[in-house]
Design a protein around this motif. Structure first.
Motif, short mmCIF file in Angstrom:
data_model
loop_
_atom_site.label_atom_id
_atom_site.label_comp_id
_atom_site.label_asym_id
_atom_site.label_seq_id
_atom_site.Cartn_x
_atom_site.Cartn_y
_atom_site.Cartn_z
N ARG A 1 35.74 0.88 29.05
CA ARG A 1 37.05 1.31 28.58
C ARG A 1 37.67 0.28 27.63
O ARG A 1 38.89 0.24 27.46
N THR A 2 36.84 -0.57 27.05
CA THR A 2 37.29 -1.55 26.06
C THR A 2 36.59 -1.27 24.74
O THR A 2 35.37 -1.09 24.70
N MET A 3 37.35 -1.23 23.66
CA MET A 3 36.73 -0.93 22.36
C MET A 3 37.46 -1.64 21.24
O MET A 3 38.63 -2.00 21.35
N ILE A 4 36.74 -1.86 20.14
CA ILE A 4 37.29 -2.50 18.96
C ILE A 4 37.77 -1.43 17.99
O ILE A 4 37.05 -0.47 17.70
N VAL A 5 38.99 -1.56 17.52
CA VAL A 5 39.52 -0.68 16.47
C VAL A 5 39.91 -1.55 15.28
O VAL A 5 40.60 -2.56 15.45
#
Length: 356
Positions: A314-318
């Motif tokens: 549930r962690t992502m780079i934007v």
């Protein structure tokens, strides 16, 4: 029991359909059974450690700090007097029931026992598991949510969830989280608070509050390691308390805009990540790293190993505001991140009367 896959946060936000499985009111039979089994283990633990106080160890509270109400936590008589003058608040139905909707609708008995004393119900040097557990449960609309968070991240293994839960309560005791919150901003590094390293701005597409850590404002030279640990614990607890009124969840965004070499702080990152993982599972619907910097790639190689599987999923780079709009509408994104919401951080200093 069929173990559900870890929900992909990006797909959840893209679809606009919030996953509610495993939450209060959305349990299947096997999940309901696991919840009951965990409650049995918790109540059994209450009895097993009833006469054993747990010493405060790595307290995050400065020993010379006095409460904002002018009461020394070393003065048992003063504490009793404080409780005596606040009986109306302590016995309030909503307060004691953790705003439990089922209780307020008359569908079940009150869960939080009337014998629970919040704040300094124990001695200054130790806490009882019983009081610390109910203190932690006050962060939720229903105490069931407290247990369900640990069951979800433990893939519904009751024994694993129980061990994680006990560890989290012991850590809260060890660090005196109850007193940390009572003392509030007044024992924080005022420079960190004044700059607005951690702020609350807008809502995401599910209506959850958006909590932003502005990484560029984190300067190692301006504070000690103790300041970091204290601020991290206080900030995440505030995030969790805020989420209670908005579906029990929040969105966490690390804003790496104008991120520089002097802002590289793996100690702060590790403290935040491990604190969230151990004490606040399921609090954050997603964790976004808003970043477009070559500096971050080296840091990411280090910090991604600290995430547990659920947090990692549930962690992502934007990398730009368009990607950020998958999670937050542009009018809820502040202008410094490319949105249209005007926000100026203004820190209001605490006063002596704050806790009166």
């Amino acid at each position: 029991m069929t173990i559900p896959d870890i929900i992909d946060a990006q797909e959840e936000y893209k679809s606009g359909i919030r996953h509610t499985g495993g939450e209060v009111g959305h349990l299947d039979n096997s999940q309901e059974r696991a919840l009951k089994e965990l409650w049995v283990k918790v109540f059994g633990h209450f009895e097993a450690v009833a006469d054993k106080s747990i010493p405060v160890g790595n307290s995050l509270v400065k020993t010379d700090a006095l409460s904002a109400a002018g009461i020394s936590t070393d003065d048992a008589a003063a504490i009793d007097s404080w409780y005596g003058s606040n009986q109306e608040k302590v016995s309030d139905i909503v307060y004691q029931s953790v705003r439990d909707k089922l209780y307020l609708e008359g569908k079940r008995d009150m869960i939080v026992p009337s014998t629970f004393k919040p704040l300094f119900g124990d001695s200054v040097n130790s806490r009882h598991f019983y009081n610390a557990f109910w203190q932690a449960s006050m962060r939720f609309n229903s105490p069931d949510s407290h247990l369900l968070a640990f069951l979800c991240v433990s893939k519904w293994n009751v024994n694993v969830a129980f061990d994680k839960l006990v560890h989290s309560i012991n850590r809260r005791i060890n660090q005196e989280i109850d007193r940390l919150m009572w003392e509030g901003d007044r024992i924080q590094n005022c420079r960190i608070c004044e700059k607005g390293l951690a702020i609350h701005v807008g809502r995401d597409k599910f209506g959850y509050p958006v909590n932003i850590v502005r990484v560029r404002l984190n300067a190692i030279r301006e504070r000690s390691a103790a300041d970091v640990e204290r601020f991290a614990a206080y900030t995440v607890e505030k995030f969790a308390l805020l989420s209670r009124n908005f579906g029990q969840h929040a969105l966490l965004v690390y804003d790496f805009t104008d991120f520089k070499l002097e802002n590289v702080d793996t100690a702060f990152s590790k403290t935040l990540i491990t604190t969230i993982s151990e004490l606040y599972p399921q609090t954050f619907s997603a964790t976004l790293l808003f970043v477009n910097s070559w500096l971050f790639s080296g840091m990411w190689k280090i910090i991604r190993g600290w995430f547990d599987p659920v947090m990692a999923k549930r962690t992502m780079i934007v990398k730009d505001v368009k990607s950020l709009e998958t999670f937050i509408d542009r009018d809820q994104i502040n202008t410094e991140m490319g949105g249209t919401m005007n926000y100026t951080h203004r820190y209001i200093y605490p006063t002596k009367e704050v806790n009166a």
